[in-house]
Design an enzyme around this catalytic site. Structure first.
Site, PDB file in Angstrom:
ATOM      1  N   ASP A  42       0.898  -1.226   0.093  1.00 51.86           N
ATOM      2  CA  ASP A  42       0.087   0.161   0.085  1.00 51.86           C
ATOM      3  C   ASP A  42       1.042   1.179   0.126  1.00 51.86           C
ATOM      4  O   ASP A  42       0.334   2.299  -0.207  1.00 51.86           O
ATOM      5  CB  ASP A  42      -1.052  -0.039   1.102  1.00 51.86           C
ATOM      6  N   SER A  43       2.084   1.049  -0.155  1.00 49.73           N
ATOM      7  CA  SER A  43       3.121   2.093  -0.253  1.00 49.73           C
ATOM      8  C   SER A  43       2.858   2.787  -1.669  1.00 49.73           C
ATOM      9  O   SER A  43       3.455   4.206  -1.810  1.00 49.73           O
ATOM     10  CB  SER A  43       4.649   1.874  -0.007  1.00 49.73           C
ATOM     11  N   ASP A  90      -1.343  -6.139  -0.477  1.00 47.71           N
ATOM     12  CA  ASP A  90      -1.226  -5.486   0.907  1.00 47.71           C
ATOM     13  C   ASP A  90      -2.827  -5.176   1.103  1.00 47.71           C
ATOM     14  O   ASP A  90      -3.304  -4.411   0.362  1.00 47.71           O
ATOM     15  CB  ASP A  90      -0.357  -4.300   0.944  1.00 47.71           C
ATOM     16  N   LYS A 137      -1.252  -9.400   2.964  1.00 46.93           N
ATOM     17  CA  LYS A 137      -0.666  -8.828   4.100  1.00 46.93           C
ATOM     18  C   LYS A 137      -1.301  -7.757   4.863  1.00 46.93           C
ATOM     19  O   LYS A 137      -2.213  -7.069   4.252  1.00 46.93           O
ATOM     20  CB  LYS A 137       0.868  -8.243   3.674  1.00 46.93           C
ATOM     21  N   GLU A 187      -1.305  -5.121   8.499  1.00 44.04           N
ATOM     22  CA  GLU A 187      -0.883  -4.625   9.591  1.00 44.04           C
ATOM     23  C   GLU A 187      -1.254  -4.867  11.158  1.00 44.04           C
ATOM     24  O   GLU A 187      -2.607  -5.044  11.139  1.00 44.04           O
ATOM     25  CB  GLU A 187      -0.512  -3.247   9.268  1.00 44.04           C
ATOM     26  N   GLU A 233       8.983  -3.964  10.892  1.00 44.22           N
ATOM     27  CA  GLU A 233       9.737  -2.877  10.207  1.00 44.22           C
ATOM     28  C   GLU A 233      10.168  -1.983  11.483  1.00 44.22           C
ATOM     29  O   GLU A 233       9.496  -1.721  12.579  1.00 44.22           O
ATOM     30  CB  GLU A 233       8.676  -1.934   9.576  1.00 44.22           C
TER      31      GLU A 233
HETATM   32  O1  KIV Z   1       3.642  -1.171   1.596  1.00 46.96           O
HETATM   33  C1  KIV Z   1       4.870  -1.463   1.645  1.00 46.96           C
HETATM   34  O2  KIV Z   1       5.404  -1.172   0.834  1.00 46.96           O
HETATM   35  C2  KIV Z   1       5.050  -2.225   3.135  1.00 46.96           C
HETATM   36  C3  KIV Z   1       6.729  -2.571   2.994  1.00 46.96           C
HETATM   37  C4  KIV Z   1       7.324  -1.379   3.235  1.00 46.96           C
HETATM   38  C5  KIV Z   1       6.755  -3.737   3.935  1.00 46.96           C
HETATM   39  O3  KIV Z   1       4.440  -2.764   3.647  1.00 46.96           O
END
Ligand code: KIV
Length: 288
Positions: A46-47, A85, A115, A117, A184
């Protein structure tokens, strides 16, 4: 690179002490590059809210936007394990909504796993998604979706108490059935201790060399994102100025009629041109 990596192989890498590699990718070209480089795991992170969409943080990105990027990555990768994500608020509201959204990553986005959080506060959602048959990767330490609650983008688990809480969260995620956990921005020794305690692999980002694998953001490690660079990023290339140079050269060459040259242009038979100009049928049909 065509053989698809399995989750079992990731586990075997941990057991054999072989580091796992993971990178983000967000579209077809980045996916083909990351996959061809032999990376074990591709995260459609989600970055992308920041690196691709220009938001200030990761909270704004929606399920539909994430899926749009996942579909492109899927078309570009056939080797790496693909991780979608789950965006902010796609897994916090209810178990059924979490399962539905995780399912969309698999069915519509073509991802292999998801994934999300958080630790014990999201454990019911993690269990529900895994019970529905979808493998889950956890994410502990600095969790960007809740960075405001954590007091900003800060190193986590710096006290004995917080290191203990992180360890308990990691064990809870493992117990719930996660196949790996991203850790992280955590001190090296804490990440090492957690990695040793867990059966499943840890994937570190700003968590030192003792994690079972490492992950970096594509745009950070290639120098494509210059708003800020966290201390834990190593720049393997600095592409932004090189791309900027190429684009400026193009503008300059178009403005001065240096581009396109003859090498980039097509010819027509003289007789055909005469016919075209003074009556008759059109061009020769040369292949582009
Ligand atoms: O969204 C992302 O790129 C991440 C990584 C930094 C692990 O969660």
């Amino acid at each position: 690179m065509s053989k698809k990596i399995t989750l079992l192989e990731l586990q075997q890498k941990k057991e054999a002490g072989q580091p796992i590699t993971m990178l983000t990718a967000y579209d077809y070209p980045s996916a083909t590059l990351v996959d061809e480089a032999g990376t074990d795991i591709i995260l459609v992170g989600d970055s992308l809210a920041m690196t691709m969409l220009g938001h200030d943080d990761t909270t704004a990105v929606t399920m539909d936007e994430m899926l749009h990027h996942c579909k492109a990555v899927k078309r570009g990768a056939n080797h790496a394990v693909l991780v979608g994500d789950m965006p902010f608020m796609s897994y916090q509201i209810s178990k059924s909504e979490s399962i539905r959204n995780a399912g969309r990553f698999i069915k519509e986005g073509g991802m292999d796993t998801v994934k999300l959080e958080g630790g014990r506060e999201v454990i019911d959602m993690v269990r529900a998604i895994i019970n529905a048959g979808i493998p889950v990767m956890g994410h502990l330490g600095l969790t960007p979706q809740t960075a405001t609650k954590l007091g900003g983008y800060k190193v986590q688990a710096k006290t004995a108490d917080s290191a203990q809480r992180l360890t308990e969260d990691a064990l809870a995620l493992q117990e719930a059935g996660c196949y790996a956990i991203v850790i992280e921005a955590v001190p090296v020794l804490v990440a090492e201790a957690v990695s040793k305690k867990l059966r499943i692999p840890t994937i570190g980002i700003g968590a030192g060399v003792h994690c079972d694998g490492q992950v970096l953001v594509f745009h950070d490690m290639l120098g494509l994102f210059d708003r800020f660079t966290p201390k834990f990023v190593k720049r393997y290339s600095n592409l932004r100025p090189r791309i900027l140079n190429a684009l400026r050269s193009y503008n300059e060459e178009v403005a001065t009629r240096q581009f396109p040259a003859q090498a980039h242009s097509f010819k027509i038979d003289e007789a055909e041109m005469e016919l075209f100009l003074y009556g008759g049928k059109n061009g020769s049909g040369e292949t582009v």
